[in-house]
Scaffold this active site. Structure first.
Site, short mmCIF file in Angstrom:
data_model
loop_
_atom_site.label_atom_id
_atom_site.label_comp_id
_atom_site.label_asym_id
_atom_site.label_seq_id
_atom_site.Cartn_x
_atom_site.Cartn_y
_atom_site.Cartn_z
N LYS A 168 0.84 -1.21 0.00
CA LYS A 168 0.00 0.00 0.00
C LYS A 168 0.87 1.25 0.00
CE LYS A 168 -3.56 -2.79 2.07
NZ LYS A 168 -4.76 -2.90 2.90
N GLU A 199 -11.02 -10.96 -0.85
CA GLU A 199 -10.71 -10.15 0.32
C GLU A 199 -11.99 -9.51 0.85
OE1 GLU A 199 -6.33 -8.78 0.34
OE2 GLU A 199 -7.42 -7.42 -0.96
N GLU A 228 -9.65 -1.01 -1.68
CA GLU A 228 -9.42 0.43 -1.46
C GLU A 228 -9.59 1.20 -2.76
OE1 GLU A 228 -5.71 -0.26 0.56
OE2 GLU A 228 -6.90 -1.20 2.15
P1 PGA Z 1 -4.46 -6.54 5.59
O1 PGA Z 1 -4.66 -6.05 4.07
O2 PGA Z 1 -3.66 -7.80 5.56
O3 PGA Z 1 -3.74 -5.39 6.26
O4 PGA Z 1 -5.83 -6.77 6.15
C1 PGA Z 1 -4.92 -6.98 3.05
C2 PGA Z 1 -5.04 -6.28 1.73
O5 PGA Z 1 -5.56 -5.15 1.69
O6 PGA Z 1 -4.64 -6.81 0.68
#
Ligand code: PGA
Length: 249
Positions: A11, A165, A95
């Site tokens: 990210k 996810e 996101e």
């Molecule tokens: P996280 O994020 O492991 O911090 O929950 C997963 C992702 O957004 O791919």
């Protein structure tokens, strides 16, 4: 028959030096029989592709334009990603869908463009907590999957993996249970089988993502239809990410 795949989505985190150091730590931790991917911020792609050159680590962009080139301020094309040594594009992350409002149609165009220009694609799908409470998990994930893969031929499908996810599990510390995740994974494999045939569906990797940690990775990946993990927060720390890679082997 499906090689497990563990990928880190960094990210908008790390500076250049930290990105390089983390990439080196992952490169040095080769575990046989597990594919490993890293999705650094765009500005760190060059550093990370250099740090992992010639190794087993795949590097990809966290996003990719649906356009070839031209007046698209702020965008990065699939060709640019390839040119810098990236081989994968992460497309449709929650996101991007929910913070930046990317539509199914827009995501589908990006998938087609990335595949057309020779990249692999990791397509993310997942329901929000409201959708789950309304009993719409399967319908939402199916719609995102079918739409994201529209117009893709079976040959290109070999370069696609899917990440399930659940939005409510991303960055929240709340993980889907192996039963919850497994149910969606096998449902999605059925959807793929209906759309592309059983052989192609059986060959495709479906990763789970959402608060994967060393403490839950093994039980999630032990589920037959869960072929690996897309890891956010825990992928930023080698002491958390490397054990998740180990858990996949
Ligand atoms: P996280 O994020 O492991 O911090 O929950 C997963 C992702 O957004 O791919």
């Amino acid at each position: 028959m499906r090689t497990p795949y563990v990928a880190g989505n960094w990210k908008m985190n790390l500076d250049r030096r930290a990105a390089r150091d983390l990439a080196v730590a992952v490169r040095e931790h080769a575990v046989s029989g597990v594919d490993v991917g890293l999705f650094p911020a765009m500005v760190h792609l060059d550093e990370v592709t250099r740090a992992t050159a010639g190794s087993h680590v795949k590097v990809g962009g966290q996003n990719c334009s649906d356009e070839q080139e031209g007046a698209f301020t702020g965008e990065v094309s699939a060709r640019m990603l390839k040119d810098i040594g990236a081989t994968v594009a992460l497309i449709g992350h929650s996101e991007r869908r929910h913070v930046y409002g990317e539509s199914d149609e827009f995501i589908a165009r990006k998938v087609r463009k990335a595949l057309e220009d020779g990249l692999e694609v990791m397509l993310c799908v997942g329901e929000t907590i409201e959708e789950r409470r309304d009993g719409r998990t399967e319908a939402v994930c199916k719609a995102q999957l079918i739409s994201g893969l529209e117009g893709i031929d079976a040959a290109a499908l070999a370069r696609v993996s899917v990440a399930y996810e659940p939005v409510w599990a991303i960055g929240t510390g709340e993980t889907a249970s192996p039963e919850q995740a497994g149910a969606v994974h096998s449902y999605l494999r059925g959807v793929l089988s209906g759309a592309f045939g059983e052989d192609h569906a059986a060959a495709m990797r479906i990763l789970y993502g959402g608060s994967v940690k060393p403490t839950n990775a093994a039980e999630l990946m032990a589920v037959p239809d869960i072929d690996g993990a897309l890891v956010g927060g825990a992928s930023l720390r080698p002491e958390l990410f490397l054990p998740i890679i180990d858990a996949a082997s």
